[in-house]
Design an enzyme around this catalytic site. Structure first.
Site, PDB file in Angstrom:
ATOM      1  N   GLU A 123      85.760  11.064  82.525  1.00  0.00           N
ATOM      2  CA  GLU A 123      87.139  11.003  82.013  1.00  0.00           C
ATOM      3  C   GLU A 123      87.992  10.120  82.913  1.00  0.00           C
ATOM      4  OE1 GLU A 123      88.567  14.944  81.031  1.00  0.00           O
ATOM      5  OE2 GLU A 123      86.941  15.253  79.597  1.00  0.00           O
ATOM      6  N   GLU A 169      92.597  17.596  88.111  1.00  0.00           N
ATOM      7  CA  GLU A 169      91.428  18.050  87.364  1.00  0.00           C
ATOM      8  C   GLU A 169      91.266  17.052  86.231  1.00  0.00           C
ATOM      9  OE1 GLU A 169      89.222  18.560  84.961  1.00  0.00           O
ATOM     10  OE2 GLU A 169      90.390  20.169  84.007  1.00  0.00           O
TER      11      GLU A 169
HETATM   12  C1  LIG Z   1      91.723  17.665  81.791  1.00  0.00           C
HETATM   13  S1  LIG Z   1      93.445  17.706  81.676  1.00  0.00           S
HETATM   14  C2  LIG Z   1      93.824  18.895  82.884  1.00  0.00           C
HETATM   15  C3  LIG Z   1      95.195  19.448  82.733  1.00  0.00           C
HETATM   16  C4  LIG Z   1      95.549  20.555  83.690  1.00  0.00           C
HETATM   17  N1  LIG Z   1      95.498  20.138  85.070  1.00  0.00           N
HETATM   18  C5  LIG Z   1      94.688  21.791  83.455  1.00  0.00           C
HETATM   19  O1  LIG Z   1      93.892  22.127  84.331  1.00  0.00           O
HETATM   20  O2  LIG Z   1      94.838  22.399  82.400  1.00  0.00           O
HETATM   21  C6  LIG Z   1      93.874  16.193  82.416  1.00  0.00           C
HETATM   22  C7  LIG Z   1      95.336  15.880  82.319  1.00  0.00           C
HETATM   23  O3  LIG Z   1      95.568  14.692  83.037  1.00  0.00           O
HETATM   24  C8  LIG Z   1      96.468  13.868  82.299  1.00  0.00           C
HETATM   25  N2  LIG Z   1      96.192  12.499  82.737  1.00  0.00           N
HETATM   26  C9  LIG Z   1      95.033  11.821  82.600  1.00  0.00           C
HETATM   27  N3  LIG Z   1      95.128  10.611  83.147  1.00  0.00           N
HETATM   28  C10 LIG Z   1      96.375  10.523  83.644  1.00  0.00           C
HETATM   29  C11 LIG Z   1      97.097   9.499  84.319  1.00  0.00           C
HETATM   30  N4  LIG Z   1      96.514   8.332  84.596  1.00  0.00           N
HETATM   31  N5  LIG Z   1      98.328   9.763  84.721  1.00  0.00           N
HETATM   32  C12 LIG Z   1      98.925  10.949  84.452  1.00  0.00           C
HETATM   33  N6  LIG Z   1      98.306  11.943  83.804  1.00  0.00           N
HETATM   34  C13 LIG Z   1      97.059  11.728  83.401  1.00  0.00           C
HETATM   35  C14 LIG Z   1      96.142  14.138  80.856  1.00  0.00           C
HETATM   36  O4  LIG Z   1      97.206  13.825  79.994  1.00  0.00           O
HETATM   37  C15 LIG Z   1      95.863  15.633  80.918  1.00  0.00           C
HETATM   38  O5  LIG Z   1      97.045  16.344  80.759  1.00  0.00           O
END
Ligand SMILES: C[S@@+](CC[C@H](N)C(=O)[O-])C[C@H]1O[C@@H](n2cnc3c(N)ncnc32)[C@H](O)[C@@H]1O
Length: 717
Positions: free
Chosen positions: A450, A441
């Site tokens: 994003e 997500e």
């Molecule tokens: C919008 S949040 C969603 C978190 C969770 N899945 C939820 O639904 O509450 C996106 C998450 O992806 C992580 N994230 C973004 N890009 C990433 C990457 N390239 N590798 C690992 N994690 C990543 C961010 O740190 C964040 O925790």
């Protein structure tokens, strides 16, 4: 305690020629009204001004008018009641008079009255709207001058909601259209000439017969401080009590959301008519006030989105950048409050797992939740596995070290051995086994903003050849819109980057100008343009760290997935997009920007949508995403039967991703159509709307290209 909704009274003062004393104001307040709208000066002042005007024989001379003095004013400063008074400027001034003497004297009176109201501590003064169409600029110039001269007062321009009382005296051979939108047109000119002053707003007079819905929504997007309602437009219910028509009730329900003062007028006169009594009791008069208060108590309950966004309406926020920034626990907690998002993900996972068959002896399906945050999607996957009776092994991949710690704790307390927590950027993850399902997500308000496409491209190499990704696709959607409120709040910040940046915003004071929202573009996963082993180059990796704590670790460091050909970051071009979409505009308006939404197919027919026209069907009550607002630096006026074309680009280089956008406007007029030298042939679009082949499309204006090269706003890779 301040009331939830302010209701006021405009007392009938026609015969009054003495000052209103504080007792009179306070007694109205104790009668249950919150405010009283009171003329600042009285007939004594008017008589003096008339005498001065009569004494000047040369019509070219504008006489000097000295400020009003006691007893020419209706109240004296009193901090107890200043907050309960809305000052009213003299109705007899004509700021837009074509007679320079009248206009000059009117401007002086306006300034005196505002200055006196300000001295008395009043915050608002109601000024009668223009009475002519041909001199709006002079009217606005007077307001602008007085706004500068009296710095702390707010001006409310009293206007009819739809055409009434404004004559077309322009003398032009081609008169302006006089229709339901023409008063709004006048207001738009006034506030534009006054450069969108934040101290200028509207006092809207509700008519007995309401205009079409387009006009009602148009005004809703404007800064409305007061709604004037004459008691004469009330109906009587079977018991003889005053009530409003259903249409008026719905209008009030809508407008009550922006919390204007509702000022009741002609109450005594209407009560006399209703009760056939020359001296109606105060109780009889209060029936109108009681009714408005009652309407406020039966407001339809807010939607899930309205409840969630309370306090955030029209508040502009910079979009999150979860890839560059590490989110706070509180931010994750807000995400997790959305029951619909996770229910949809769980459903998608259930469908995907069920399709893999429920054989308890089979190898567990390997599910990777990439960007796991605090783990809600891991929990969804485990629940879906139990429901589908398909065992899974889940990886929770996260690059935020704080969220990683949270995940470790959650594993120890809840998930134990069938979940493995991995601290890494997903773009450089080397799992021990390839995975069957990648769940993420990473969606922003405009879908891809994003950097979901880039992140998922980087992790796609860990997917088995028959593996699937949830979401399977997402698309961005947009529509041109008017929001003077958003425009003036951005403009007041007076910085160049402000108008070149998209914002996440819970929209309220916004009018969508076109009938139809259009799709901009789409991303699909797995991405068909990537080879199975593609990965981002080493410079973009942070080393994968599998469960830092001893004892929990079960990783065989030799058993990593081989990646033969890392993709060059310069090859992110497959994630560039460009679209130019044409929107038909039926009713004229001003474009201040465009609104973006997204839709996503999670799996099969399980979808998410933030589009107002599909959200209820696809994911009712989804609250996680507010729309995105792309501003334009100069508002563009569009007439009736116009077209707006929005061009938007998603661009990338080896460090960042950004959007650029520009807007063009056209009007459709009768004339030689295709086949003439008109290069902008409109045959296809305008014929679809019922226009004939003899319609011509005339270019009106265009905006600059916003955010070229990502100079002002971008998302870092
Ligand atoms: C919008 S949040 C969603 C978190 C969770 N899945 C939820 O639904 O509450 C996106 C998450 O992806 C992580 N994230 C973004 N890009 C990433 C990457 N390239 N590798 C690992 N994690 C990543 C961010 O740190 C964040 O925790």
């Amino acid at each position: 305690m301040s009331p939830l909704y302010y209701v006021g009274l405009q007392p009938e003062l026609s015969t009054m020629d003495t000052a209103i004393d504080s007792d009179r104001i306070l007694s109205a307040v104790t009668d249950g009204y919150d405010v009283l709208s009171v003329p600042i000066t009285n007939p004594h002042f008017r008589s003096r001004v008339s005498r001065i005007l009569q004494s000047v024989s040369d019509p070219a001379i504008v006489p000097h008018i000295a400020p009003p003095i006691y007893p020419e004013v209706n109240f004296v400063p009193n901090s107890t009641y200043a907050q309960h008074v809305l000052g009213m400027c003299a109705k007899w001034i004509e700021l837009d008079s074509t007679d320079p003497q009248i206009a000059g004297v009117s401007s002086q009176i306006l300034k005196h009255e505002l200055s006196y109201a300000s001295f008395c501590g009043l915050s608002y003064v109601i000024v009668p709207g223009p009475t002519r169409r041909n001199n709006v600029a002079s009217y606005a110039e007077s307001l602008n001058t007085v706004l500068a001269a009296v710095p702390y007062i707010n001006i409310i321009v009293h206007l009819a909601m739809a055409e009434a009382g404004v004559e077309d005296t322009s003398g032009s051979e081609v008169p302006e259209p006089v229709d339901a939108m023409s008063i709004w047109d006048i207001w738009n000119s006034v506030r534009t000439i006054c450069d969108y002053s934040s101290r200028l707003s509207v006092g809207l007079q509700l008519p007995a017969k309401l205009p079409p819905q387009t006009v009602v929504s148009r005004w809703f997007a404007e800064p409305i401080t007061v709604l004037f309602i004459s008691a004469n437009i009330f109906l009587s219910n079977p018991k003889g009590y005053p009530v409003l028509s259903k249409a008026h009730q719905f209008l009030l329900f809508k407008y009550m959301k922006i919390k204007p003062y509702t000022i009741l007028q002609d109450v005594r006169e209407a009560t006399q008519m209703r009760t056939s009594s020359k001296l109606p009791s105060k109780q009889d008069e209060r029936a109108y006030l009681i009714y408005i208060r009652h309407l406020h108590t039966i407001l339809p309950s807010p939607t899930a989105v309205e409840k969630f966004g309370r306090g955030y309406q029209d508040y502009l926020q910079n979009p999150l950048q979860p890839l560059t920034d590490n989110l706070e626990s509180g931010t994750y907690e807000v995400f997790e409050k959305d029951p619909v998002k996770y229910a949809q993900y769980e459903k998608a996972l259930f469908c995907a797992l069920s399709e893999r068959g429920s054989n308890p002896n089979a190898e567990p399906v390997i599910v990777a939740v990439v960007g796991a945050g605090r783990g809600p999607l891991v929990a969804c996957a485990l629940r879906a596995s139990e429901m589908a009776k398909v065992p899974i092994f889940a990886y929770a991949v996260e690059k935020n070290p704080n969220a990683y710690t949270y995940l470790l704790q959650r594993k120890e307390l809840q998930w134990q051995s069938n979940v493995e927590i991995v601290f890494t950027d997903m773009r450089s993850w080397n799992p021990t086994h390839k995975v069957d399902i990648i769940v993420s997500e990473l969606l922003g308000s405009f879908g891809d903003n994003e950097l979901s496409p880039e992140c998922l491209d980087g992790v796609q190499c860990v997917l088995k050849s028959n593996g699937i990704m949830i979401p399977q696709s997402y698309s961005s959607h947009f529509i041109p819109a008017m929001s003077p409120k958003i425009f003036s709040s951005l403009k007041s910040q007076n910085k160049e980057d402000i108008m070149n940046t998209p914002y996440v915003v819970m929209l309220q004071a916004v009018d969508l100008l076109a009938m139809e929202i259009k799709q901009a573009w789409e991303f699909r996963h797995p991405c068909p343009y990537l080879g199975a082993n593609s990965q981002w180059p080493a410079s973009h990796r942070i080393e994968a760290q599998h469960e830092r704590y001893d004892g929990l670790q079960k990783v065989d460091p030799t058993a990593t997935v081989r990646r033969d050909t890392p993709i060059d970051i310069g090859n992110n071009e497959h994630n560039n997009r460009h679209v130019k979409a044409r929107f038909s505009i039926e009713s004229r308006g001003v474009m201040h920007g465009f609104v973006g939404y997204f839709e996503s197919v999670l799996y099969g027919d399980v979808e998410l949508s933030t589009r107002p026209d599909t959200i209820n069907k696809k994911s009712k009550d989804l609250v996680s995403w507010f729309p995105i607002w792309f501003p334009i630096s100069t508002p563009l006026y569009v007439p009736d039967d116009a077209e707006i074309e929005i061009s938007i680009w998603r661009k990338t280089d080896n460090r960042k991703v950004w959007y650029e956008w520009s807007v063009e406007t056209f009007v459709l007029v009768p004339g030689p159509g295709p086949g003439s030298d008109n290069r902008d042939s409109i045959a296809s679009a305008s014929l679809a709307r019922g226009a004939t082949s003899s319609t011509k499309r005339v270019r009106l204006g265009c905006s600059k290209l916003h955010n070229p090269g990502g100079k002002y706003s971008s998302m870092l890779l």
